[in-house]
Write a protein that holds these residues in place. Structure first.
Motif, PDB file in Angstrom:
ATOM      1  N   LEU A 328       0.829  -1.207   0.000  1.00  0.00           N
ATOM      2  CA  LEU A 328       0.000   0.000   0.000  1.00  0.00           C
ATOM      3  C   LEU A 328       0.860   1.253   0.000  1.00  0.00           C
ATOM      4  N   ASN A 329       1.931   1.280   0.793  1.00  0.00           N
ATOM      5  CA  ASN A 329       2.819   2.443   0.819  1.00  0.00           C
ATOM      6  C   ASN A 329       3.477   2.661  -0.537  1.00  0.00           C
ATOM      7  N   GLY A 330       3.929   1.577  -1.143  1.00  0.00           N
ATOM      8  CA  GLY A 330       4.545   1.711  -2.464  1.00  0.00           C
ATOM      9  C   GLY A 330       3.564   2.209  -3.506  1.00  0.00           C
ATOM     10  N   LEU A 331       2.319   1.763  -3.402  1.00  0.00           N
ATOM     11  CA  LEU A 331       1.300   2.207  -4.351  1.00  0.00           C
ATOM     12  C   LEU A 331       1.008   3.691  -4.186  1.00  0.00           C
ATOM     13  N   VAL A 332       0.964   4.157  -2.943  1.00  0.00           N
ATOM     14  CA  VAL A 332       0.725   5.583  -2.693  1.00  0.00           C
ATOM     15  C   VAL A 332       1.842   6.433  -3.284  1.00  0.00           C
ATOM     16  N   LEU A 333       3.071   6.015  -3.090  1.00  0.00           N
ATOM     17  CA  LEU A 333       4.205   6.796  -3.581  1.00  0.00           C
ATOM     18  C   LEU A 333       4.286   6.767  -5.109  1.00  0.00           C
ATOM     19  N   LEU A 334       4.190   5.577  -5.688  1.00  0.00           N
ATOM     20  CA  LEU A 334       4.350   5.469  -7.133  1.00  0.00           C
ATOM     21  C   LEU A 334       3.190   6.141  -7.874  1.00  0.00           C
ATOM     22  N   GLY A 335       2.016   6.100  -7.279  1.00  0.00           N
ATOM     23  CA  GLY A 335       0.886   6.771  -7.914  1.00  0.00           C
ATOM     24  C   GLY A 335       1.115   8.267  -8.074  1.00  0.00           C
ATOM     25  N   TYR A 336       1.690   8.916  -7.058  1.00  0.00           N
ATOM     26  CA  TYR A 336       1.948  10.356  -7.162  1.00  0.00           C
ATOM     27  C   TYR A 336       3.081  10.638  -8.140  1.00  0.00           C
ATOM     28  N   ILE A 337       4.109   9.761  -8.164  1.00  0.00           N
ATOM     29  CA  ILE A 337       5.226   9.972  -9.095  1.00  0.00           C
ATOM     30  C   ILE A 337       4.726   9.909 -10.535  1.00  0.00           C
ATOM     31  N   ARG A 338       3.904   8.941 -10.858  1.00  0.00           N
ATOM     32  CA  ARG A 338       3.387   8.814 -12.220  1.00  0.00           C
ATOM     33  C   ARG A 338       2.444   9.981 -12.563  1.00  0.00           C
ATOM     34  N   GLN A 339       1.742  10.472 -11.566  1.00  0.00           N
ATOM     35  CA  GLN A 339       0.875  11.636 -11.800  1.00  0.00           C
ATOM     36  C   GLN A 339       1.687  12.869 -12.176  1.00  0.00           C
ATOM     37  N   ARG A 340       2.788  13.111 -11.442  1.00  0.00           N
ATOM     38  CA  ARG A 340       3.638  14.279 -11.738  1.00  0.00           C
ATOM     39  C   ARG A 340       4.310  14.126 -13.102  1.00  0.00           C
ATOM     40  N   GLU A 341       4.691  12.896 -13.444  1.00  0.00           N
ATOM     41  CA  GLU A 341       5.312  12.693 -14.758  1.00  0.00           C
ATOM     42  C   GLU A 341       4.292  12.921 -15.874  1.00  0.00           C
ATOM     43  N   ALA A 342       3.050  12.539 -15.627  1.00  0.00           N
ATOM     44  CA  ALA A 342       2.012  12.781 -16.627  1.00  0.00           C
ATOM     45  C   ALA A 342       1.722  14.270 -16.785  1.00  0.00           C
ATOM     46  N   GLU A 343       1.976  15.055 -15.739  1.00  0.00           N
ATOM     47  CA  GLU A 343       1.776  16.505 -15.807  1.00  0.00           C
ATOM     48  C   GLU A 343       2.916  17.233 -16.498  1.00  0.00           C
ATOM     49  N   GLY A 344       3.970  16.521 -16.887  1.00  0.00           N
ATOM     50  CA  GLY A 344       5.056  17.132 -17.640  1.00  0.00           C
ATOM     51  C   GLY A 344       6.397  17.134 -16.954  1.00  0.00           C
ATOM     52  N   ALA A 345       6.474  16.739 -15.710  1.00  0.00           N
ATOM     53  CA  ALA A 345       7.762  16.707 -15.010  1.00  0.00           C
ATOM     54  C   ALA A 345       8.587  15.540 -15.519  1.00  0.00           C
TER      55      ALA A 345
END
Length: 432
Positions: A328-345
Motif C-alpha cells: 500500500l505504501n509503495g502504491l501511494v508513492l508510485l501513484g503520485y510519481i506517475r501523476q507528476r510525470e504525466a503533468e510534464g515533469a
C-alpha cells in the motif's frame, strides 16, 4: 477411578495452581519455576520422571497423538523387548539435543505377574487333561457356572476364588484338581508357579505394537528441534530391520499449519501482484511496487532475530499482514510519481517530489500500523506467545519497508525511466 482418562498406575497428573504473576518473587520466570520444581522433585522422589505442561495443552497433545508432550517419537515393531531397548537408546540420543526437556520413554514393563505353567508330564502321570487344570486356574479371575433368570432377563453366575486367597500363593498351590479316578490333586503338583516381571501395557496402532518416546522443547523452535532430532536418530542407527518410526505431537500441528501457509502465502502474494497489474496497467510498474515485499520481509526477519524469537505460525500470519501494508505504501508513492510525470515533469524531478510530498502519508500509514501493534509486541500476559511474533514481524518489517520505499523506490523508478528513454531513442533512430 472412572474410565474417562485411563492411565497406568505409574502415571499421575498433578495440577498446581499458581498465584498471579504479579505476586511472584523478583526474577522468577516460568522456566525458572520449572527448574526449581524439577530439582526438588528429583531430589525427593528418586527414579521419577517429571513432565511439565498446562491442563488444556496437555489434553490437546494427548488427543493429537496419544502423548502428553510437545514431541512424540513413535517406534513400531513386533517384539516388545526390542521396542523397549530401542526406546531407551532413543531417550539417550534425544537428551543430548539442545532444547530437549522431560525426555522419557513409555513404560511398558515392570508389572509383577503370577505365571502358572502347566506341567505336561505331571498331568500325564495322573491322567488329567490340561483343560481341567486351566478351568481351575480360570477360577482365579472368575468362571461362569450357571445362569439366573429374572423374567426375560438372564444373568451369568460366576465362581471366583475369594480375594484373600487370590493374593496368597501358598493357598493357590493348594487348589484341587479332580482326576479321572476321583482323586483331588493339589495344583502345585500339576503346574509351576512363577512370579516374574511382565508388561505393564502393550500399545497397538495400525496392527503393530508401538512404544513412544516423549519430549518437551524449551528455549528453541519446535521445527528446528525435530529436524535435529530426526538427523540424530538416523545417524545413531537405532532402528533395526523390520521396524519403522513416526514423529508426532504438537509437531503434527506445526506441519499441518506450515503446509497451509505454503499455500496461503503464495496465493496472497499472487493476488496482490494481480491487483497491482490491474491498477497500474503495467507489469513493470507492478513489479516495482512489489519490491516492497522483500524489503518488508527483511525487516521482519531482522526483528525476530534481534528479539530471539523463532519463526512460528503467528509470525507467518504477521508477514501476510505486513506485505499488504508495505505494498500500500509503495502504491501511494508510485501513484503520485506517475501523476507528476504525466503533468510534464521529468522522471528524476517527479521521483524527488513524490518522495518529498508523499513522505507524510507514507510515514502516517506505517506509524499507525506500527503503534497499533506495540501493545501486542510487549504483552506479557495470556496469549503473549502468539501476539509477540506477529507484532514483532509487522513493526520490524514496516521500519525497513518505509525507509526503502522512500529511498530505493524513487531511485529505481528513475533508472527504469532512463531505460525507457534509451529504448525509445533507439527505436526512433531505426525508423529514421
Amino acid at each position: 477411578e472412572i474410565a474417562t482418562d485411563p492411565m497406568g498406575v505409574e502415571i499421575s497428573d498433578v495440577l498446581v495452581m499458581l498465584h498471579p504473576k504479579g505476586d511472584w518473587r523478583p526474577g522468577l520466570t516460568r522456566e525458572r519455576l520449572i527448574r526449581d520444581m524439577d530439582s526438588l522433585l528429583t531430589a525427593n522422589l528418586p527414579g521419577s520422571v517429571n513432565s511439565y505442561s498446562q491442563p488444556i495443552e496437555l489434553r490437546v497433545s494427548e488427543l493429537i497423538s496419544g502423548v502428553r508432550s510437545d514431541v512424540a517419537f513413535q517406534i513400531y515393531g513386533d517384539d516388545l523387548e526390542t521396542l523397549k531397548t530401542v526406546a531407551d537408546r532413543a531417550v539417550r540420543v534425544l537428551q543430548g539435543i539442545p532444547g530437549a526437556a522431560d525426555v522419557k520413554a513409555e513404560q511398558v514393563a515392570g508389572l509383577p505377574v503370577l505365571r502358572i505353567v502347566v506341567d505336561r508330564r505331571a498331568i500325564a502321570r495322573f491322567g488329567i487333561n490340561a483343560a481341567d487344570v486351566l478351568d481351575v486356574i480360570r477360577a482365579l479371575g472368575g468362571r461362569e457356572s450357571g445362569v439366573v433368570l429374572e423374567g426375560f432377563r438372564r444373568f451369568a453366575v460366576q465362581v471366583r476364588v475369594a480375594p484373600a486367597s487370590r493374593t496368597d500363593i501358598d493357598q493357590l498351590r493348594q487348589l484341587r484338581v479332580r482326576s479321572p479316578a476321583g482323586q483331588l490333586i493339589p495344583l502345585s503338583l500339576l503346574a509351576q508357579f512363577k512370579v516374574e516381571e511382565g508388561p505393564a501395557q502393550i500399545s497397538h496402532e495400525g496392527g503393530r505394537r508401538r512404544i513412544s518416546v516423549e519430549a518437551n522443547v524449551r528455549g528453541r523452535d519446535l521445527a528446528g528441534f525435530v529436524s535435529e532430532a530426526q538427523t540424530a536418530v538416523a545417524n545413531a542407527g537405532l532402528i533395526p530391520a523390520g521396524y519403522f518410526t513416526a514423529w508426532g505431537g504438537q509437531f503434527e500441528n506445526l506441519q499441518e499449519a506450515s503446509r497451509r501457509l505454503g499455500v496461503v502465502v503464495p496465493v496472497a502474494l499472487g493476488l496482490i501482484f494481480m491487483l497491482l497489474v490491474f491498477s497500474q496497467r503495467s507489469v513493470a510498474m507492478a513489479g516495482l511496487i512489489f519490491l516492497n515485499v522483500p524489503f518488508a520481509a527483511t525487516g521482519g526477519i531482522i526483528a525476530l532475530f534481534l528479539r530471539g524469537m523463532p519463526f512460528s505460525i503467528s509470525a507467518g500470519v504477521g508477514f501476510i499482514a505486513l506485505f499488504g501494508v508495505a505494498v500500500l505504501n509503495g502504491l501511494v508513492l508510485l501513484g503520485y510519481i506517475r501523476q507528476r510525470e504525466a503533468e510534464g515533469a521529468d522522471a528524476p524531478t517527479a521521483a524527488f517530489e513524490g518522495a518529498r510530498v508523499r513522505l507524510r502519508p507514507v510515514l502516517t500509514t506505517a506509524l499507525v500500523a506500527s503503534l497499533g501493534f506495540v501493545p501486542m509486541a510487549i504483552v506479557t500476559g495470556a496469549g503473549a506467545e502468539v501476539q509477540k511474533p506477529l507484532a514483532t514481524v509487522v513493526i520490524g518489517g514496516l521500519v525497513t519497508a518505509t525507509a526503502l520505499t522512500l529511498l530505493v523506490l524513487p531511485t529505481l523508478y528513475t533508472w527504469m525511466a532512463r531505460g525507457r528513454r534509451r529504448s525509445d531513442g533507439s527505436a526512433a533512430a531505426e525508423v529514421t
